[in-house]
Design an enzyme around this catalytic site. Structure first.
Site, short mmCIF file in Angstrom:
data_model
loop_
_atom_site.label_atom_id
_atom_site.label_comp_id
_atom_site.label_asym_id
_atom_site.label_seq_id
_atom_site.Cartn_x
_atom_site.Cartn_y
_atom_site.Cartn_z
N HIS A 16 -43.14 -5.17 -3.96
CA HIS A 16 -42.29 -5.31 -2.77
C HIS A 16 -43.22 -5.41 -1.56
CE1 HIS A 16 -38.52 -4.51 -4.92
NE2 HIS A 16 -39.28 -3.74 -5.69
N ARG A 72 -42.22 -6.52 1.36
CA ARG A 72 -41.38 -6.11 2.50
C ARG A 72 -41.32 -7.10 3.66
NH1 ARG A 72 -38.76 -2.61 -0.64
NH2 ARG A 72 -39.72 -0.58 -0.85
N ASN A 118 -35.96 -8.52 -2.04
CA ASN A 118 -35.04 -7.62 -1.30
C ASN A 118 -35.61 -7.25 0.07
OD1 ASN A 118 -37.03 -6.02 -2.51
ND2 ASN A 118 -35.68 -4.26 -2.82
N HIS A 129 -32.85 -6.17 -12.78
CA HIS A 129 -32.96 -4.72 -12.54
C HIS A 129 -31.75 -4.14 -13.26
CE1 HIS A 129 -33.51 -1.10 -9.68
NE2 HIS A 129 -32.53 -0.81 -10.52
N HIS A 185 -39.04 -3.13 -14.99
CA HIS A 185 -39.24 -1.68 -15.10
C HIS A 185 -38.37 -0.96 -16.16
CE1 HIS A 185 -35.94 -2.01 -12.30
NE2 HIS A 185 -36.70 -2.14 -11.21
N ASN A 210 -36.20 4.25 -8.72
CA ASN A 210 -35.17 3.66 -9.58
C ASN A 210 -35.76 2.57 -10.47
OD1 ASN A 210 -33.25 5.20 -8.31
ND2 ASN A 210 -32.68 3.59 -6.87
N ASP A 265 -44.10 -2.24 -9.70
CA ASP A 265 -42.94 -1.97 -8.84
C ASP A 265 -43.40 -1.25 -7.57
OD1 ASP A 265 -40.40 -1.84 -7.82
OD2 ASP A 265 -39.67 -0.28 -9.17
N HIS A 290 -42.54 2.66 1.38
CA HIS A 290 -41.60 2.98 2.46
C HIS A 290 -42.40 3.62 3.59
CE1 HIS A 290 -37.99 2.09 0.13
NE2 HIS A 290 -38.54 2.73 -0.89
O1 DOR Z 1 -37.23 2.66 -6.63
C1 DOR Z 1 -37.11 1.45 -6.37
N1 DOR Z 1 -37.37 0.98 -5.15
N2 DOR Z 1 -36.68 0.63 -7.34
C2 DOR Z 1 -36.39 -0.66 -7.08
O2 DOR Z 1 -36.04 -1.38 -8.00
C3 DOR Z 1 -36.46 -1.19 -5.70
C4 DOR Z 1 -37.44 -0.44 -4.92
C5 DOR Z 1 -37.41 -0.72 -3.44
O3 DOR Z 1 -37.25 -1.88 -3.07
O4 DOR Z 1 -37.63 0.20 -2.65
#
Ligand code: DOR
Length: 429
Positions: free
Chosen positions: A62, A64, A94, A179, A232, A278, A305, A309
């Site tokens: 990701h 971002r 995403n 997913h 995952h 997740n 994955d 954040h």
């Molecule tokens: O824990 C997760 N965070 N699982 C995901 O599949 C998406 C990801 C996120 O984009 O933060």
């Protein structure tokens, strides 16, 4: 500019090659391999004692960007990749806006070419806005360079849309990455449902939620004769379903993360939000099944994955914190420590799962070391002992359940297109 890598142990799963040899690189390509090579004017890198592998590929990252740059962007994310030994990464859609049109795909590719320090591939969304109601511009995105299609971050609830998405994407010989967690079963669960969640009084996400979604994904892929990749994988039921589907000839591949292979839900007892992800960290029986699945080839690839954040977003009560954590700067060390040094994977197998297999799944011309191939190479010290210090990470996401853990094995140099982008742990471009 010539670069000569001398005396390293070349481990190249694509050719089953594992021996000491030199590699000569010129203009971004491997031009010669052999013993006692020399080349006038070449920069010489002493690789003795190190493993020289095809550049590692992380097919689940990701980045971002666009829109969520407080968490990560192309600059920080690709620098983290280089630091971790990855030469190619594929980024998930995403973002804000979601990567659901050709113009966003080309924007990321363009920016990554100028600002990225490793190769960046783009995964486009399956549904517009990842809302699960109408198909995104799948064909246009693939023609613009998207290497896979996915609504990762959430499970697609709409079976009919997934069926159409699989049928359509398969016309381009491109995989759909799912997913797989059934929403109605996970609801607002925050960790694996089992003895630990019961003891902590936390709402669980049952493994059967993943099993049901994987079963559905496989059935639809079989029906649509499409190429499916399960992201995952974390439950033993999912491993068994994928094993049986492969036996039947369904075109399915799968990946597993370093955290699901080496940690259990016991880690959540710390209430550290760096353990929230997740699908969730599961119990030891699931971990054992994942390792077995990776060993017997049911699970094809290891992917991080990497889901950074902002610090303040994760720095809150467990239930409120977002799921996901950073992974690219610890992945190789975690896998070497947990799977290679424990005798569960050979180096050939490990590199196959972290380079050759992801290249194959995404259809990339990468994942091998041979004359004529692009010089994307990861050099690592399989025995280097180090302690994770997330404050030193290149990624903006500083939370990881591996912080302060002692690991054995680390990338010492990353070469992309014949140039060093990381040396001795320092990104150098
Ligand atoms: O824990 C997760 N965070 N699982 C995901 O599949 C998406 C990801 C996120 O984009 O933060």
């Amino acid at each position: 500019m010539k670069l000569l890598l001398k005396g390293g142990r070349i481990v190249n799963p694509a050719q089953g090659f594992d021996a000491i040899a030199d590699i000569l690189i010129e203009n971004g390509h491997i031009i010669e391999m052999g013993d006692q090579l020399s080349a006038e004017g070449a920069e010489v890198f002493d690789a003795q004692g190190f493993v020289v592998a095809p550049g590692l590929i992380d097919m689940h990252v990701h980045l971002r960007e666009p829109g969520l740059e407080a968490k990560e962007d192309i600059v920080s994310g690709t620098r983290a990749a280089a630091a971790g030994g990855f030469t190619t990464i594929a980024c998930m859609p995403n973002t804000k806006p979601v990567v659901d049109s050709a113009i966003i795909v080309s924007g990321i590719l363009h920016r990554a070419q100028y600002e990225g320090v490793v190769n960046v591939k783009v995964i486009g969304a399956l549904s517009k806005g990842q809302l699960g109601t109408e198909l995104a511009e799948i064909g246009d995105m693939i023609l613009t360079g998207a290497v896979a299609i996915s609504d990762d971050g959430s499970s697609l609830n709409n079976n009919s849309l997934l069926k159409t998405g699989l049928e359509y994407t398969s016309m381009f010989h491109c995989p759909v990455i799912t997913h797989s967690e059934d929403d109605s079963l996970v609801e607002d669960g925050v960790m694996h449902e089992g003895a630990v969640s019961a003891m902590l009084g936390m709402k669980g996400r049952p493994a059967v939620a993943e099993d049901i979604a994987v079963a559905r994904d496989i059935m639809l892929a079989e029906y649509a004769d499409a190429k499916l990749h399960i992201a995952h994988v974390s439950s033993k039921g999912a491993v068994e379903l994928i094993r049986q589907a492969k036996k039947k000839g369904v075109n399915v591949t799968a990946e597993v993360t370093p955290h699901h292979l080496t940690l259990t839900d016991e880690a959540v007892k710390s209430f550290d939000t760096a353990t929230k992800v997740n699908p969730p960290l599961r119990s030891a029986d699931h971990v054992a099944a994942l390792i077995e699945g990776l060993q017997d080839g049911t699970i094809d690839a290891i992917a991080t994955d990497h889901a950074p954040h902002a610090f303040e977003e994760k720095d809150m009560e467990y239930k409120q914190a977002p799921s996901g954590f950073t992974g690219m700067e610890t992945a190789l060390g975690v896998i070497l420590t947990g799977l290679y040094h424990t005798g569960k994977l050979t180096l050939l197998e490990l590199i196959e799962r972290m380079s050759t297999a992801p290249a194959r799944i995404l259809g990339l011309k990468a994942g091998t070391i041979e004359v004529g191939s692009p010089a994307d190479i990861t050099i690592f010290d399989a025995d280097l002992e180090w302690v994770v210090d997330s404050s030193k990470f290149y990624t903006r996401g500083k939370q990881t359940p591996f912080d302060k853990k002692a690991l054995k094995g680390k990338a010492v140099a990353t070469i992309v297109n014949g140039k060093f982008v990381m040396r001795n742990g320092e990104v150098c471009t």
